[in-house]
Scaffold this motif. Sequence first.
Motif, mmCIF file in Angstrom:
data_model
loop_
_atom_site.group_PDB
_atom_site.id
_atom_site.type_symbol
_atom_site.label_atom_id
_atom_site.label_comp_id
_atom_site.label_asym_id
_atom_site.label_seq_id
_atom_site.Cartn_x
_atom_site.Cartn_y
_atom_site.Cartn_z
ATOM 1 N N GLU A 103 0.727 -1.314 0.068
ATOM 2 C CA GLU A 103 -0.036 0.008 -0.029
ATOM 3 C C GLU A 103 0.839 1.367 -0.028
ATOM 4 O O GLU A 103 2.052 1.090 0.297
ATOM 5 C CB GLU A 103 -0.827 0.244 1.320
ATOM 6 N N LYS A 107 -3.197 4.586 1.861
ATOM 7 C CA LYS A 107 -4.092 3.505 2.025
ATOM 8 C C LYS A 107 -4.454 2.948 0.449
ATOM 9 O O LYS A 107 -5.020 2.007 0.478
ATOM 10 C CB LYS A 107 -5.510 3.580 2.809
ATOM 11 N N VAL A 109 -4.096 0.734 -2.489
ATOM 12 C CA VAL A 109 -3.604 -0.759 -2.354
ATOM 13 C C VAL A 109 -2.990 -0.786 -4.001
ATOM 14 O O VAL A 109 -3.679 -0.606 -4.985
ATOM 15 C CB VAL A 109 -4.399 -1.900 -2.094
ATOM 16 N N ASP A 112 -2.056 -6.774 -3.855
ATOM 17 C CA ASP A 112 -2.749 -7.683 -2.791
ATOM 18 C C ASP A 112 -2.785 -9.153 -3.404
ATOM 19 O O ASP A 112 -3.533 -9.485 -4.089
ATOM 20 C CB ASP A 112 -4.157 -6.908 -2.554
#
Length: 201
Positions: A103, A107, A109, A112
């Motif tokens: 990240e 925040k 991303v 992932d």
Amino acid sequence: MKNIKLLVVALLAVFTVSSCMDNNDVGPTGPTYEQEMKRRDSTLNAQKDDLEAYAKANFTNPKEDTTYGIWYEVINTPEKTYDYVKSGQGWVPVVAQLKYKGELMDKTVFDDEQTTTQFLIVNPSSTTGGVIPAWLIAFYPQSDNKSNIQGLLKDGLQPGQKIRFITSSIWGYDNATGIDKIPANSPLVFTLDVSSVKSQY
């Protein structure tokens, strides 16, 4: 780490630059060693307060690694089951299986992967792939040999261990441009959930 797998090979990792240049090296158009170290130190100093603030606001038990300025927290600590092996002035490369999340500080991303994925934990190169310097620091143990990577944890990351850290852009993608969702000079936040570690050899 789709972005990291595809693009890390093209990056000139700071570790590689630092170890390959001596005080008199000047590339055809590149900086001298002293200029590169000044640029690196300036970036580290400029990002230091932001990293500390982020860690203290978002980590349960934040700790700072003062060698690299990385803030981290160990989410779980399993028993030690793997011994990293020294080789000359480095570590025998390891292959790790893990899940991870990457990240930005806001925040966003950028990666992932919750399916266990395999990585060769080495410096980037055109023949073997590799990982960013922050991952090397996270994986390999602390060392009494200053030529080795000075890892975050005494025994290095162990199978079954989970860690979260925030790193300066210097140990990430530095000032590289054109990486999807990662602006140049971006500090990065990673969560690594390791299922296995074994020697490459």
